[in-house]
Design a protein around this motif. Structure first.
Motif, short mmCIF file in Angstrom:
data_model
loop_
_atom_site.label_atom_id
_atom_site.label_comp_id
_atom_site.label_asym_id
_atom_site.label_seq_id
_atom_site.Cartn_x
_atom_site.Cartn_y
_atom_site.Cartn_z
N ILE A 7 -2.48 -5.53 -0.68
CA ILE A 7 -3.20 -5.49 0.59
C ILE A 7 -2.94 -4.13 1.23
O ILE A 7 -1.78 -3.78 1.49
CB ILE A 7 -2.72 -6.60 1.54
CG1 ILE A 7 -2.79 -7.97 0.85
CG2 ILE A 7 -3.54 -6.61 2.83
CD1 ILE A 7 -1.91 -9.02 1.51
N GLU A 9 -3.79 -2.45 4.55
CA GLU A 9 -4.33 -2.77 5.87
C GLU A 9 -3.37 -2.25 6.93
O GLU A 9 -2.18 -2.57 6.91
CB GLU A 9 -4.50 -4.29 6.00
CG GLU A 9 -4.74 -4.80 7.39
CD GLU A 9 -6.04 -4.28 8.01
OE1 GLU A 9 -5.92 -3.52 9.01
OE2 GLU A 9 -7.11 -4.59 7.50
N GLY A 15 -2.86 -7.73 8.56
CA GLY A 15 -2.18 -7.60 7.28
C GLY A 15 -1.25 -8.78 7.00
O GLY A 15 -1.24 -9.34 5.89
N ARG A 19 -1.68 -11.58 4.08
CA ARG A 19 -0.59 -11.81 3.13
C ARG A 19 -0.16 -13.26 3.10
O ARG A 19 0.04 -13.85 2.02
CB ARG A 19 0.61 -10.92 3.48
CG ARG A 19 1.79 -11.15 2.52
CD ARG A 19 2.83 -10.08 2.62
NE ARG A 19 3.56 -10.13 3.87
CZ ARG A 19 4.58 -9.32 4.16
NH1 ARG A 19 4.95 -8.39 3.27
NH2 ARG A 19 5.19 -9.41 5.31
N LEU A 31 2.03 -5.83 0.87
CA LEU A 31 1.33 -5.27 2.02
C LEU A 31 1.76 -3.82 2.25
O LEU A 31 2.95 -3.53 2.38
CB LEU A 31 1.62 -6.10 3.27
CG LEU A 31 1.05 -5.58 4.60
CD1 LEU A 31 -0.47 -5.48 4.53
CD2 LEU A 31 1.48 -6.48 5.75
N THR A 33 0.63 -0.28 4.65
CA THR A 33 -0.13 0.02 5.87
C THR A 33 -0.78 1.41 5.88
O THR A 33 -1.51 1.73 6.81
CB THR A 33 0.78 -0.10 7.10
OG1 THR A 33 1.90 0.79 6.95
CG2 THR A 33 1.28 -1.54 7.25
N ASP A 53 -8.68 -2.23 3.46
CA ASP A 53 -9.33 -1.90 4.73
C ASP A 53 -10.11 -0.61 4.57
O ASP A 53 -9.77 0.24 3.73
CB ASP A 53 -8.26 -1.75 5.82
CG ASP A 53 -8.87 -1.64 7.21
OD1 ASP A 53 -10.04 -2.05 7.37
OD2 ASP A 53 -8.18 -1.14 8.12
#
Length: 233
Positions: A7, A9, A15, A19, A31, A33, A53
């Motif tokens: 992921i 995000e 996020g 998850r 995850l 960022t 994203d």
């Protein structure tokens, strides 16, 4: 076998929510960022699906998607975006995203999309069924080899994404039959959701651009106005 979902995000709340629900599906969720860090983690390998994203610090989602598609192998990409214009969605699909969700989205829809992408990956990796595959198809210079998942036009190999190949093969197996956009979503994407028929249009336009001599006057994939599309009979 546990699947690993990456992921990427930058919104902490979204996020963590994504998850949590991916883990509820029995998957391992990683995850990240930042876009640049997410791409670096993807390149380490072991990723079965990317939830991406569009707007990210470090590196934007479109660039990440382009990098993923330029590499070897096939990993599905589900794009998340707060943008709602048709152009933003088309750009994501043009860069190779398999599907997208516009924020805010429902948790149930997120889970359904992820399951559909995994079903599609499983179908692609399954041994070919000769009764279903129907063997090699040749039509006026276009050759589709389902066993090798290879397409050539007038002797030149055409580079298709996995989804584009599935769409073309679905058409070519049933020449002359007219398919609506919702029928194609069911058969090729694995789901049918009102409002996403334009996804079919975008993929068909991309496919025509690769196999047709004149995409504005298509020979193989024909439009049936007011209904859908068909493969040349």
């Amino acid at each position: 076998m546990t699947r690993t979902v990456l992921i990427i995000e930058d919104n902490p709340g979204i996020g963590q929510l994504v998850r949590m629900h991916i883990e509820d599906l029995g998957c391992e969720a990683i995850l990240v960022t930042r876009g640049d860090e997410g791409l670096a983690r993807y390149r380490e390998g072991g990723i079965d699906l990317v939830v991406l994203d569009l707007m990210l610090p470090g590196l934007d989602g479109l660039s990440i998607c382009r990098e993923i598609r330029s590499g070897p192998g096939y990993v599905p990409v589900l794009m998340l975006t707060a943008k709602t214009t048709e152009l933003d969605r088309v750009l994501g699909l043009e860069m190779g995203a398999d599907d997208y969700l516009t924020k805010p989205f429902s948790v149930a829809e997120l889970a359904a999309r992820i399951k559909a992408l995994f079903r599609r990956v499983d179908a692609l990796s399954a041994p070919a069924d000769p009764d279903v595959a129907g063997g090699r198809i040749e039509v006026d210079g276009l050759i589709i080899d389902p066993d090798r998942r290879k397409v050539t036009v007038n002797g030149e190999e055409v580079d298709l994404t996995a989804r584009e190949f599935d769409l073309l093969f679905h058409f070519a197996r049933q020449p002359g039959r007219v398919f609506s956009r919702t029928q194609l979503l069911d058969a090729v994407w694995g789901y049918n959701h009102e409002g996403y028929e334009h996804t079919v249009n975008t993929h068909i336009n991309r496919l025509r651009g690769k196999i047709e001599r004149d995409p504005s006057d298509p020979y193989y994939i024909q439009t049936v106005w007011g209904v859908g599309y068909r493969f040349r009979d």
